[in-house]
Write a protein that holds these residues in place. Structure first.
Motif, PDB file in Angstrom:
ATOM      1  N   ASN A 218       0.824  -1.225   0.000  1.00  0.00           N
ATOM      2  CA  ASN A 218       0.000   0.000   0.000  1.00  0.00           C
ATOM      3  C   ASN A 218       0.851   1.265   0.000  1.00  0.00           C
ATOM      4  OD1 ASN A 218      -2.269  -1.530  -0.006  1.00  0.00           O
ATOM      5  ND2 ASN A 218      -2.735  -1.275   2.172  1.00  0.00           N
ATOM      6  N   ALA A 219       2.058   1.164   0.578  1.00  0.00           N
ATOM      7  CA  ALA A 219       2.941   2.341   0.617  1.00  0.00           C
ATOM      8  C   ALA A 219       3.652   2.544  -0.720  1.00  0.00           C
ATOM      9  CB  ALA A 219       3.970   2.179   1.733  1.00  0.00           C
ATOM     10  N   GLY A 220       3.552   1.558  -1.632  1.00  0.00           N
ATOM     11  CA  GLY A 220       4.155   1.697  -2.968  1.00  0.00           C
ATOM     12  C   GLY A 220       5.314   0.750  -3.235  1.00  0.00           C
ATOM     13  N   PHE A 221       5.691  -0.075  -2.248  1.00  0.00           N
ATOM     14  CA  PHE A 221       6.830  -0.984  -2.441  1.00  0.00           C
ATOM     15  C   PHE A 221       6.494  -2.079  -3.463  1.00  0.00           C
ATOM     16  CE2 PHE A 221       8.085   0.666   1.760  1.00  0.00           C
ATOM     17  CZ  PHE A 221       9.433   0.914   1.523  1.00  0.00           C
ATOM     18  N   LYS A 222       7.565  -2.521  -4.184  1.00  0.00           N
ATOM     19  CA  LYS A 222       7.430  -3.624  -5.147  1.00  0.00           C
ATOM     20  C   LYS A 222       8.181  -4.836  -4.599  1.00  0.00           C
ATOM     21  CE  LYS A 222       9.736  -1.085  -7.947  1.00  0.00           C
ATOM     22  NZ  LYS A 222      10.496  -0.334  -8.891  1.00  0.00           N
ATOM     23  N   ASN A 223       8.020  -5.957  -5.250  1.00  0.00           N
ATOM     24  CA  ASN A 223       8.782  -7.177  -4.924  1.00  0.00           C
ATOM     25  C   ASN A 223       8.859  -7.426  -3.409  1.00  0.00           C
ATOM     26  OD1 ASN A 223       9.331  -7.135  -7.645  1.00  0.00           O
ATOM     27  ND2 ASN A 223      11.289  -6.094  -7.356  1.00  0.00           N
ATOM     28  N   VAL A 224       7.723  -7.530  -2.781  1.00  0.00           N
ATOM     29  CA  VAL A 224       7.702  -7.772  -1.332  1.00  0.00           C
ATOM     30  C   VAL A 224       7.861  -9.273  -1.089  1.00  0.00           C
ATOM     31  CG1 VAL A 224       6.361  -7.499   0.776  1.00  0.00           C
ATOM     32  CG2 VAL A 224       6.208  -5.759  -1.036  1.00  0.00           C
ATOM     33  N   GLU A 225       8.967  -9.640  -0.451  1.00  0.00           N
ATOM     34  CA  GLU A 225       9.234 -11.081  -0.258  1.00  0.00           C
ATOM     35  C   GLU A 225       9.469 -11.384   1.212  1.00  0.00           C
ATOM     36  OE1 GLU A 225      12.411 -12.259  -2.858  1.00  0.00           O
ATOM     37  OE2 GLU A 225      11.242 -11.547  -4.598  1.00  0.00           O
ATOM     38  N   VAL A 226       8.932 -12.523   1.658  1.00  0.00           N
ATOM     39  CA  VAL A 226       9.054 -12.895   3.067  1.00  0.00           C
ATOM     40  C   VAL A 226       9.807 -14.217   3.180  1.00  0.00           C
ATOM     41  CG1 VAL A 226       7.741 -13.526   5.144  1.00  0.00           C
ATOM     42  CG2 VAL A 226       6.875 -11.723   3.629  1.00  0.00           C
ATOM     43  N   SER A 227      10.821 -14.269   4.050  1.00  0.00           N
ATOM     44  CA  SER A 227      11.595 -15.509   4.235  1.00  0.00           C
ATOM     45  C   SER A 227      11.620 -15.875   5.715  1.00  0.00           C
ATOM     46  CB  SER A 227      13.052 -15.313   3.797  1.00  0.00           C
ATOM     47  OG  SER A 227      13.111 -14.712   2.549  1.00  0.00           O
ATOM     48  N   PRO A 228      11.359 -17.154   6.025  1.00  0.00           N
ATOM     49  CA  PRO A 228      11.448 -17.561   7.431  1.00  0.00           C
ATOM     50  C   PRO A 228      12.896 -17.700   7.880  1.00  0.00           C
ATOM     51  CG  PRO A 228      10.814 -19.419   6.038  1.00  0.00           C
ATOM     52  CD  PRO A 228      10.968 -18.238   5.125  1.00  0.00           C
ATOM     53  N   VAL A 229      13.122 -17.519   9.178  1.00  0.00           N
ATOM     54  CA  VAL A 229      14.461 -17.751   9.737  1.00  0.00           C
ATOM     55  C   VAL A 229      14.566 -19.261   9.962  1.00  0.00           C
ATOM     56  CG1 VAL A 229      15.993 -17.262  11.699  1.00  0.00           C
ATOM     57  CG2 VAL A 229      14.414 -15.492  10.865  1.00  0.00           C
ATOM     58  N   LYS A 230      15.562 -19.897   9.336  1.00  0.00           N
ATOM     59  CA  LYS A 230      15.696 -21.351   9.400  1.00  0.00           C
ATOM     60  C   LYS A 230      15.811 -21.825  10.851  1.00  0.00           C
ATOM     61  CE  LYS A 230      18.065 -24.734   6.711  1.00  0.00           C
ATOM     62  NZ  LYS A 230      19.374 -25.081   6.259  1.00  0.00           N
ATOM     63  N   GLU A 231      15.100 -22.886  11.177  1.00  0.00           N
ATOM     64  CA  GLU A 231      15.017 -23.459  12.538  1.00  0.00           C
ATOM     65  C   GLU A 231      14.109 -22.670  13.473  1.00  0.00           C
ATOM     66  OE1 GLU A 231      18.689 -24.749  14.729  1.00  0.00           O
ATOM     67  OE2 GLU A 231      19.626 -23.952  12.904  1.00  0.00           O
ATOM     68  N   PHE A 232      13.867 -21.383  13.157  1.00  0.00           N
ATOM     69  CA  PHE A 232      13.039 -20.548  14.049  1.00  0.00           C
ATOM     70  C   PHE A 232      11.981 -19.862  13.193  1.00  0.00           C
ATOM     71  CE2 PHE A 232      17.434 -20.685  15.550  1.00  0.00           C
ATOM     72  CZ  PHE A 232      17.258 -21.320  16.767  1.00  0.00           C
ATOM     73  N   GLU A 233      11.123 -20.701  12.584  1.00  0.00           N
ATOM     74  CA  GLU A 233      10.244 -20.193  11.519  1.00  0.00           C
ATOM     75  C   GLU A 233       9.189 -19.201  11.997  1.00  0.00           C
ATOM     76  OE1 GLU A 233      11.439 -23.220  11.478  1.00  0.00           O
ATOM     77  OE2 GLU A 233      12.372 -23.384   9.485  1.00  0.00           O
ATOM     78  N   TRP A 234       8.989 -19.098  13.314  1.00  0.00           N
ATOM     79  CA  TRP A 234       8.017 -18.109  13.785  1.00  0.00           C
ATOM     80  C   TRP A 234       8.610 -16.703  13.736  1.00  0.00           C
ATOM     81  CZ3 TRP A 234      10.646 -21.526  16.746  1.00  0.00           C
ATOM     82  CH2 TRP A 234      11.301 -21.078  17.890  1.00  0.00           C
ATOM     83  N   PHE A 235       9.887 -16.595  13.346  1.00  0.00           N
ATOM     84  CA  PHE A 235      10.489 -15.297  13.024  1.00  0.00           C
ATOM     85  C   PHE A 235      10.705 -15.237  11.520  1.00  0.00           C
ATOM     86  CE2 PHE A 235      11.000 -14.748  17.441  1.00  0.00           C
ATOM     87  CZ  PHE A 235      11.087 -13.390  17.630  1.00  0.00           C
ATOM     88  N   LYS A 236      10.443 -14.065  10.940  1.00  0.00           N
ATOM     89  CA  LYS A 236      10.588 -13.939   9.489  1.00  0.00           C
ATOM     90  C   LYS A 236      11.256 -12.603   9.145  1.00  0.00           C
ATOM     91  CE  LYS A 236       6.866 -17.001   8.068  1.00  0.00           C
ATOM     92  NZ  LYS A 236       6.380 -17.499   9.367  1.00  0.00           N
ATOM     93  N   VAL A 237      11.721 -12.570   7.900  1.00  0.00           N
ATOM     94  CA  VAL A 237      12.353 -11.343   7.392  1.00  0.00           C
ATOM     95  C   VAL A 237      11.630 -10.947   6.112  1.00  0.00           C
ATOM     96  CG1 VAL A 237      14.484 -10.386   6.424  1.00  0.00           C
ATOM     97  CG2 VAL A 237      14.588 -11.879   8.422  1.00  0.00           C
ATOM     98  N   LEU A 238      11.239  -9.688   6.027  1.00  0.00           N
ATOM     99  CA  LEU A 238      10.570  -9.178   4.823  1.00  0.00           C
ATOM    100  C   LEU A 238      11.487  -8.188   4.128  1.00  0.00           C
ATOM    101  CD1 LEU A 238       6.959  -7.810   4.513  1.00  0.00           C
ATOM    102  CD2 LEU A 238       8.885  -6.307   3.959  1.00  0.00           C
ATOM    103  N   VAL A 239      11.595  -8.353   2.809  1.00  0.00           N
ATOM    104  CA  VAL A 239      12.376  -7.395   2.013  1.00  0.00           C
ATOM    105  C   VAL A 239      11.444  -6.773   0.978  1.00  0.00           C
ATOM    106  CG1 VAL A 239      14.396  -7.035   0.546  1.00  0.00           C
ATOM    107  CG2 VAL A 239      14.394  -8.875   2.217  1.00  0.00           C
ATOM    108  N   ALA A 240      11.440  -5.452   0.895  1.00  0.00           N
ATOM    109  CA  ALA A 240      10.598  -4.749  -0.075  1.00  0.00           C
ATOM    110  C   ALA A 240      11.459  -3.726  -0.806  1.00  0.00           C
ATOM    111  CB  ALA A 240       9.454  -4.046   0.652  1.00  0.00           C
ATOM    112  N   THR A 241      11.188  -3.547  -2.087  1.00  0.00           N
ATOM    113  CA  THR A 241      12.028  -2.655  -2.901  1.00  0.00           C
ATOM    114  C   THR A 241      11.237  -1.405  -3.314  1.00  0.00           C
ATOM    115  OG1 THR A 241      13.057  -4.638  -3.773  1.00  0.00           O
ATOM    116  CG2 THR A 241      13.525  -2.595  -4.958  1.00  0.00           C
TER     117      THR A 241
END
Ligand SMILES: C[S@@+](CC[C@H](N)C(=O)[O-])C[C@H]1O[C@@H](n2cnc3c(N)ncnc32)[C@H](O)[C@@H]1O
Length: 242
Positions: A218-241
């Motif tokens: 909604n803020a205008g970002f493209k290519n929003v991708e989410v990756s889980p932290v291996k072994e601790f999948e309830w934590f994630k990392v989001l990268v937006a361009t």
């Protein structure tokens, strides 16, 4: 219930600051999440980075360890910043890292200034996230990256809804066991205190990653991708361009 203000949230972090590196800062899953943030940021030499809610500087120092870059770091807690500043001076990094006391809600940077803006376990403290994410978008250069590392836990809803409580408690179980195992009683006590705050929405306003992704789009970002932290999948990392 007690009214949560930005001032009493700040006080709570002031008090945690001296213990931070010995509690959350000791957990393997926290370091794995920070490492994933640095890897997925695609950081390049001489990048300009903004670290929002930098705390004692664990993430900023990992960025600098990866490659030569310049970091602007903000946090609302003066005690967290004091500890980070001591590290900056000890490691002779005053040319590379500039810290200042500011809240995410009050950031006032020039548009198109940063290559990377990162926030780890910090933005869930912001109650009204939409304007903050829009501001982050404006402060990034075209093609710049916004990265969040957070717990993938949705604490929205009626406070006493049993389904909500169960959802939160399931996440917290994992956290409590890890804290006890890796950080001992001190870390467990801190996580338990955090847990109560999550349940009461007392300065902690977590949302799930589908909600983070929607806010970014909604803020205008493209290519929003989410990756889980291996072994601790309830934590994630989001990268937006941008
Ligand atoms: C759990 S710590 C995370 C610190 C660091 N990013 C890390 O990953 O180790 C959360 C930090 O966010 C800061 N914080 C909380 N609310 C904030 C806000 N609205 N604006 C800026 N910083 C905030 C706190 O003072 C604290 O240092």
């Amino acid at each position: 219930m007690k009214q949560v203000t930005r001032d009493n949230r700040r006080e709570w972090f002031q008090e945690w600051a001296n213990e931070y590196d010995n509690t959350l800062g000791k957990l393997k899953r926290h370091h794995k999440m920070l490492d994933l943030v640095v890897t997925l940021s695609g950081i390049k030499r001489n990048d300009q980075i903004l670290d929002i809610g930098c705390g004692t500087g664990l993430l900023s120092l990992k960025f600098l360890n990866k490659t030569d870059c310049t970091i602007t770091a903000i946090d609302s807690s003066s005690q967290m910043l004091r500890i980070f500043q001591e590290k900056i001076e000890k490691f002779n990094l005053t040319e590379k890292i500039h810290c200042s006391q500011a809240s995410a809600e009050d950031m006032n940077f020039k548009p198109d200034r940063f290559d990377i803006i990162a926030a780890t376990v910090a933005l869930h403290h912001v109650k009204f996230k939409e304007p903050v994410i829009k501001n982050i978008y404006d402060c990034l250069k075209g093609g710049g990256k916004f990265i969040i590392g957070e717990i993938d836990m949705d604490t929205t809803g009626r406070l006493d809804d049993p389904r909500r409580l169960l959802r939160i408690l399931n996440f917290l179980n994992e956290e409590f066991v890890l804290a006890m195992k890796e950080g001992g009683m001190q870390a467990f006590e801190r996580m338990y205190d955090n847990g109560k705050k999550h349940i009461l929405n007392d300065g902690e306003y977590c949302i799930g990653f589908s909600q983070w992704a929607k806010l970014c789009k909604n803020a205008g970002f493209k290519n929003v991708e989410v990756s889980p932290v291996k072994e601790f999948e309830w934590f994630k990392v989001l990268v937006a361009t941008k």
